[in-house]
Write an enzyme that holds these catalytic residues in place. Sequence first.
Site, PDB file in Angstrom:
ATOM      1  N   CYS A   1      11.167  -1.891  -7.366  1.00 16.65           N
ATOM      2  CA  CYS A   1      12.038  -1.099  -8.248  1.00 16.65           C
ATOM      3  C   CYS A   1      13.001  -1.989  -9.026  1.00 16.65           C
ATOM      4  O   CYS A   1      13.481  -3.004  -8.524  1.00 16.65           O
ATOM      5  CB  CYS A   1      12.783  -0.045  -7.444  1.00 16.65           C
ATOM      6  SG  CYS A   1      11.681   1.197  -6.732  1.00 16.65           S
TER       7      CYS A   1
ATOM      8  N   SER B   1      19.946   2.810   1.040  1.00 13.72           N
ATOM      9  CA  SER B   1      19.008   2.172   0.131  1.00 13.72           C
ATOM     10  C   SER B   1      19.760   1.161  -0.716  1.00 13.72           C
ATOM     11  O   SER B   1      20.960   1.296  -0.952  1.00 13.72           O
ATOM     12  CB  SER B   1      18.374   3.228  -0.770  1.00 13.72           C
ATOM     13  OG  SER B   1      17.804   2.641  -1.917  1.00 13.72           O
TER      14      SER B   1
ATOM     15  N   GLU C   1      17.634   5.378   5.921  1.00 10.38           N
ATOM     16  CA  GLU C   1      18.461   5.189   4.733  1.00 10.38           C
ATOM     17  C   GLU C   1      19.013   6.533   4.281  1.00 10.38           C
ATOM     18  O   GLU C   1      18.329   7.551   4.350  1.00 10.38           O
ATOM     19  CB  GLU C   1      17.637   4.564   3.600  1.00 10.38           C
ATOM     20  CG  GLU C   1      17.285   3.117   3.849  1.00 10.38           C
ATOM     21  CD  GLU C   1      16.575   2.466   2.682  1.00 10.38           C
ATOM     22  OE1 GLU C   1      16.489   1.232   2.673  1.00 10.38           O
ATOM     23  OE2 GLU C   1      16.100   3.189   1.793  1.00 10.38           O
TER      24      GLU C   1
ATOM     25  N   CYS D   1       8.253  -5.627  -1.144  1.00 12.03           N
ATOM     26  CA  CYS D   1       9.211  -4.536  -0.968  1.00 12.03           C
ATOM     27  C   CYS D   1      10.038  -4.632   0.305  1.00 12.03           C
ATOM     28  O   CYS D   1       9.935  -5.581   1.065  1.00 12.03           O
ATOM     29  CB  CYS D   1       8.505  -3.202  -1.111  1.00 12.03           C
ATOM     30  SG  CYS D   1       8.038  -2.888  -2.834  1.00 12.03           S
ATOM     31  N   ASP D   2      10.806  -3.576   0.550  1.00 15.28           N
ATOM     32  CA  ASP D   2      12.003  -3.609   1.380  1.00 15.28           C
ATOM     33  C   ASP D   2      11.883  -4.291   2.736  1.00 15.28           C
ATOM     34  O   ASP D   2      12.653  -5.175   3.073  1.00 15.28           O
ATOM     35  CB  ASP D   2      12.505  -2.183   1.587  1.00 15.28           C
ATOM     36  CG  ASP D   2      12.997  -1.552   0.298  1.00 15.28           C
ATOM     37  OD1 ASP D   2      12.572  -2.007  -0.770  1.00 15.28           O
ATOM     38  OD2 ASP D   2      13.795  -0.620   0.350  1.00 15.28           O
ATOM     39  N   LYS D   3      10.970  -3.854   3.585  1.00 15.83           N
ATOM     40  CA  LYS D   3      10.901  -4.401   4.944  1.00 15.83           C
ATOM     41  C   LYS D   3       9.865  -5.506   5.077  1.00 15.83           C
ATOM     42  O   LYS D   3       9.798  -6.175   6.109  1.00 15.83           O
ATOM     43  CB  LYS D   3      10.582  -3.294   5.958  1.00 15.83           C
ATOM     44  CG  LYS D   3      11.537  -2.123   5.903  1.00 15.83           C
ATOM     45  CD  LYS D   3      12.975  -2.575   6.023  1.00 15.83           C
ATOM     46  CE  LYS D   3      13.940  -1.444   5.735  1.00 15.83           C
ATOM     47  NZ  LYS D   3      13.888  -0.942   4.350  1.00 15.83           N
TER      48      LYS D   3
ATOM     49  N   ASP E   1       9.798   2.711   0.907  1.00 13.20           N
ATOM     50  CA  ASP E   1      10.994   3.437   1.334  1.00 13.20           C
ATOM     51  C   ASP E   1      11.300   4.628   0.432  1.00 13.20           C
ATOM     52  O   ASP E   1      11.831   5.647   0.888  1.00 13.20           O
ATOM     53  CB  ASP E   1      12.200   2.497   1.369  1.00 13.20           C
ATOM     54  CG  ASP E   1      12.210   1.635   2.617  1.00 13.20           C
ATOM     55  OD1 ASP E   1      11.129   1.434   3.196  1.00 13.20           O
ATOM     56  OD2 ASP E   1      13.284   1.162   3.010  1.00 13.20           O
TER      57      ASP E   1
END
Length: 619
Positions: free
Chosen positions: A198, A520, A494, A122-124, A81
């Site tokens: 992150c 985010s 985002e 990570c995110d998704k 992202d």
Amino acid sequence: MPEYRSKTSTHGRNMAGARALWRATGVMETDFGKPIIAVANSFTQFVPGHVHLHNMGQLVAREIEKAGAIAKEFNTIAIDDGIAMGHSGMLYSLPSRDLIADSIEYMVNAHCADALVCISNCDKITPGMLIAAMRLNIPTIFVSGGPMEAGKVIGVANIQPERRLDLIDAMIESADDNVSNRQVEEVEQNACPTCGSCSGMFTANSMNCLTEALGLSLPGNGSYLATHAGRKELFLEAGRMIVEITKRYYEQDDETVLPRSIATKKAFENAMTMDIAMGGSTNTILHLLAVANEAGVDFKMADIDRLSRVVPCICKTAPNNHDYYMEDVHRAGGIFAILKELDKAGKLHTDVYTIHAPTLKDAIEKWDVTNPENTRAIERFKAAPGGVRTTQAFSQNRIWKTLDLDREKGCIRDVAHAYSQDGGLAVLFGNIAERGCVVKTAGVDESILKFTGRARVFESQEAAVEGILGNQIVAGNIVIIRYEGPKGGPGMQEMLYPTSYLKSKGLGKACALLTDGRFSGGTSGLSIGHASPEAAEGGAIGLVHEGDTIEIDIPKRSIRLVISDEELAARRAEMEARGSKAWKPENRDRYVSAALRAYGAMATSADKGAVRDVSQIER
């Protein structure tokens, strides 16, 4: 007694062809009859949170085979992202969640796998895999790649004191005219020093922590640094445990190990309670709603609103508090330390199942780092950052001499000494967002918990960024970014750059931002997203005019467009009269691919988790 799914393709004369193909993958005669475990990896060289996962699948697979099962690895996609941020690439991020879920369903069902190990980060990727796990409802365990170490910078010519930092600092300072090119370069070079997700409580780490709270991953999964040698044991243990729970289900008819037996309504409430308590990403709300929907659990925005009113914020990390990062959460005992404090305050359902303990209550007791008898837990949570730039997993073994057990002023606090008695996430309702919108209260300064301002309306994120950088926004404005929802984007981008640039311009505590898009996990400030229904679905955010007054009252959980009901109805009638142009952005030049149009055609608003609703295209 359930029958192994894999027997469909490994037994019977008519499956001779399938067995011949299995043999060609390395399956031996003595292997037929063993459970087949699918290992869904998400390695990619594009994403720092996944760049070190190359060998993780085989690490888990070898342990599965030692435990008496067959392991077969495959890969899913993974989008970064942060790299996709600020341009058209962000349109693809949220839709990738569904592609990941679908790809796992396709692979597991096509090959009749008996169980599943999900290697995410990570995110998704984690939510996509969670959706797949609920859909398949076979024994499943999650093990993620782990967070990266926090960055460090001394400052130009050693003038400034050492400070820790992350990706968001690089974004904010790059747009701050008061920061020199050299300073920006130094931040850029040091913000992301290692592999891993992150370093703050952003979406990736929030979701990996939530798999612990849901009971689907091992203790430490969300906080154990990617670089630490001790994290290897999580992968090995996951390999052993998946075989154990697979045999418990198929050979002992133990349904308590299934994802839907673990992720019940109570478990979702636990996860959301923990999320609110640690000020997690607002994206977690979107994803938990989607996962609950797939699990058939009645968990809605109203439940989140109810919990947000009674759960305090007891863990506050970056981006909401730059004193602490994920490495500090781990040193304080990780997610189970947060769960323990919530349990002491009577905020949890501890009778729910987990994959690694009979109940959550048992798990909390076993992983309590304040109990000197829990030597395994104490050893695990002493893992410290190595302070060396690397993309290699398990590359250092530094440990803290002591744990952070200060529950009054430390990273994780007891309820009596909470950072705030109001939780870290909140749902607001009002005439501009009848089905709700979401704000990360942990990132909002106390001075602007109540805010009234004038609307500056933009039909896209790009236009808003241009306006902010062009100094069109002043103190007291509320930036409206609409037609960026799941359907209107499509893809629900985002808005990290707009919020970061507001801070760069010194407006972080003087303005608000409202959008039907999302944020985010690195976002902080008075940033309100997920406005539902979205503009493209007929939401009132599409009826806001330039200069309208909007009132925001977080303590009262309200947000209101200050016009009469009659005026709002008149604006709606005027919009509907536009016919085919109704509820569409004006003067927005954006290429939307066929893949994104297909997603947008089925997407629902954020209050439903932005899940696909096939009935919208069925005839």
